[in-house]
Write an enzyme that holds these catalytic residues in place. Sequence first.
Site, PDB file in Angstrom:
ATOM      1  N   ARG A 130       0.826  -1.213   0.000  1.00 17.07           N
ATOM      2  CA  ARG A 130       0.000   0.000   0.000  1.00 17.07           C
ATOM      3  C   ARG A 130       0.860   1.262   0.000  1.00 17.07           C
ATOM      4  NH1 ARG A 130      -4.036  -0.253   4.825  1.00 17.07           N
ATOM      5  NH2 ARG A 130      -4.780   1.689   3.843  1.00 17.07           N
ATOM      6  N   TYR A 144      -8.032  15.586  -4.794  1.00 14.17           N
ATOM      7  CA  TYR A 144      -8.250  16.832  -4.062  1.00 14.17           C
ATOM      8  C   TYR A 144      -7.337  16.883  -2.829  1.00 14.17           C
ATOM      9  CZ  TYR A 144     -11.260  13.790  -1.162  1.00 14.17           C
ATOM     10  OH  TYR A 144     -11.743  12.772  -0.382  1.00 14.17           O
ATOM     11  N   PRO A 145      -6.882  18.094  -2.466  1.00 15.16           N
ATOM     12  CA  PRO A 145      -6.107  18.265  -1.235  1.00 15.16           C
ATOM     13  C   PRO A 145      -7.032  18.570  -0.063  1.00 15.16           C
ATOM     14  CG  PRO A 145      -6.062  20.294  -2.475  1.00 15.16           C
ATOM     15  CD  PRO A 145      -6.904  19.323  -3.272  1.00 15.16           C
ATOM     16  N   MET A 146      -6.532  18.365   1.151  1.00 10.07           N
ATOM     17  CA  MET A 146      -7.368  18.617   2.325  1.00 10.07           C
ATOM     18  C   MET A 146      -6.523  18.915   3.558  1.00 10.07           C
ATOM     19  SD  MET A 146      -8.687  14.884   3.589  1.00 10.07           S
ATOM     20  CE  MET A 146      -9.259  15.669   5.096  1.00 10.07           C
ATOM     21  N   ASP A 147      -7.160  19.552   4.536  1.00 14.83           N
ATOM     22  CA  ASP A 147      -6.579  19.831   5.845  1.00 14.83           C
ATOM     23  C   ASP A 147      -7.492  19.288   6.930  1.00 14.83           C
ATOM     24  OD1 ASP A 147      -4.395  21.242   4.875  1.00 14.83           O
ATOM     25  OD2 ASP A 147      -5.292  23.210   5.210  1.00 14.83           O
ATOM     26  N   LYS A 148      -6.952  19.204   8.142  1.00 14.94           N
ATOM     27  CA  LYS A 148      -7.771  19.012   9.332  1.00 14.94           C
ATOM     28  C   LYS A 148      -7.943  20.385   9.996  1.00 14.94           C
ATOM     29  CE  LYS A 148      -8.625  14.524   9.791  1.00 14.94           C
ATOM     30  NZ  LYS A 148      -8.108  13.982   8.531  1.00 14.94           N
ATOM     31  N   HIS A 171     -14.518   6.585  10.095  1.00 14.94           N
ATOM     32  CA  HIS A 171     -14.312   7.065   8.721  1.00 14.94           C
ATOM     33  C   HIS A 171     -13.903   5.914   7.809  1.00 14.94           C
ATOM     34  CE1 HIS A 171     -13.947  10.385   5.989  1.00 14.94           C
ATOM     35  NE2 HIS A 171     -12.670  10.190   5.748  1.00 14.94           N
TER      36      HIS A 171
END
Length: 248
Positions: A130, A144-148, A171
């Site tokens: 993986r 897509y990019p992401m933040d917390k 999740h």
Amino acid sequence: MAQAVETMDGWYCLHDLRKIDWVAWKQASPAKREEAIAEFQAMLTDWEAIDEAKTGSHAVYTTLGHKADLLLMILRPTMKELQEVELAFNKSALAGFTKQTYSYVSIVELSKYMAKEGEKPEENPGTQARLRPRLPKWDHICFYPMDKRRQGNDNWYTLPMEDRRRLMYEHGMTGRKYAGKIRQIITGSMGFDDWEWSVTLFAKDALDIKKLVYEMRFDEVSARYGEFGSFYVGNILPQEEVPTFLQI
């Protein structure tokens, strides 16, 4: 202070988004266009050999909408090798007819949220596969990019480890319902790019991408703590279909 989770890291990753200057491409001579296509296909052949040797991977997709026409996703063992691939494409004839509208640098990442005390999941062959994946050549892609989030009471980085572990487990259970329909690659980018992670989804049916992202919006980890950048979606571009895609 909240405890940081340990991550397992694999191949370095570049998402390279390009807009094609169709006007300039049309104005180029047929010989120049043919030369550019042949050069790009030769590059793809080299990349496929690296895929076969399991020393890297790649994916090439056309994208819909105004944001880009092409999405190149490249995986390599080192950042230096990743840069060499980017530089080689930038020097190609086809790249001269494109404009880079977005790019993202990261590394394939898995967290140890679900690891039990004393376990070393990085030693598991499945985990290693993986971390160094061969990207699927499925029909559709979504990147897509992401933040917390780090705002007031909704600060992911102040949550206790047990709370974060529970939320990530919930999740993950949502994602498992799409096993076989969606292949997900998570890459970490703290210190590498403007966002903290990126998500790349591969699907056989584009509608499954919408359903998965929508359903995950209701998971607390997304609903309360997720921040998302622009989405890029598209269709696979097989090597043999490159001339048709670029045909004038």
